[in-house]
Motif scaffolding. Sequence first.
Motif, short mmCIF file in Angstrom:
data_model
loop_
_atom_site.label_atom_id
_atom_site.label_comp_id
_atom_site.label_asym_id
_atom_site.label_seq_id
_atom_site.Cartn_x
_atom_site.Cartn_y
_atom_site.Cartn_z
N ARG A 83 0.58 -1.26 -0.03
CA ARG A 83 -0.06 -0.01 0.07
C ARG A 83 0.77 1.21 -0.03
N HIS A 86 2.43 3.67 -5.63
CA HIS A 86 1.84 4.00 -6.87
C HIS A 86 2.48 3.72 -8.31
N ASP A 142 -2.19 -0.47 -5.24
CA ASP A 142 -2.55 0.96 -5.05
C ASP A 142 -1.78 1.77 -6.20
#
Length: 202
Positions: A83, A86, A142
């Motif tokens: 998490r 990106h 994510d």
Amino acid sequence: MRTHGWSGSAPASDDEAVARILAAAGKAIDERGAEISIADVARTLGVTRQTVYRYFPSTDALLVAAAVHAADDFLERVADHVRGMHDPVDAVTEAVATALEWLPKDKHIGLLIAPGRPNAHTESVTSDVALQFANSMVRRFDVDWAAHGFTDAELDELAEHLLRIIQSFVIDPGRPPRTGQALRDYLRRWVAGAIVPPATPR
């Protein structure tokens, strides 16, 4: 649903019966891996083999169902671990490395990922389920895949590619096996490094 057996405490519904069978199978897999039988699970639950067969037609079907039942927790733990990443390359590198590090300790997911189930029918079922597993893993990252130019079809292909990579490492980890940063460097160079935004459609 039959009410006899069940060690004196019959389930209230078929859903509860399935949940209890899967829980018993999960414990058996923890102890013995794939070397379990319908009889083992039935004995644990205090029911006949025929009762278990009402819900699962074979030991292989029960093994796959138990593995799928455990997969969600595994995927959530991987998703939590990556998490905040990106960048697709970062997320793929760390997720695949982490999955490979955790798989030897998780007998359930190994049943989904490792090819070569005992018969052709189960092998094809397991392959389909393994692809669903890989798809779910990729989509929990994510990462804004659409913003990076990936379509759903391309994500399906990426999931298949990552599954093939994971399976190859499961079959042969290497000599010596890569671990830690060496594994991540390899994945970043040769696997994640291939993840570039898809070409503009012609």
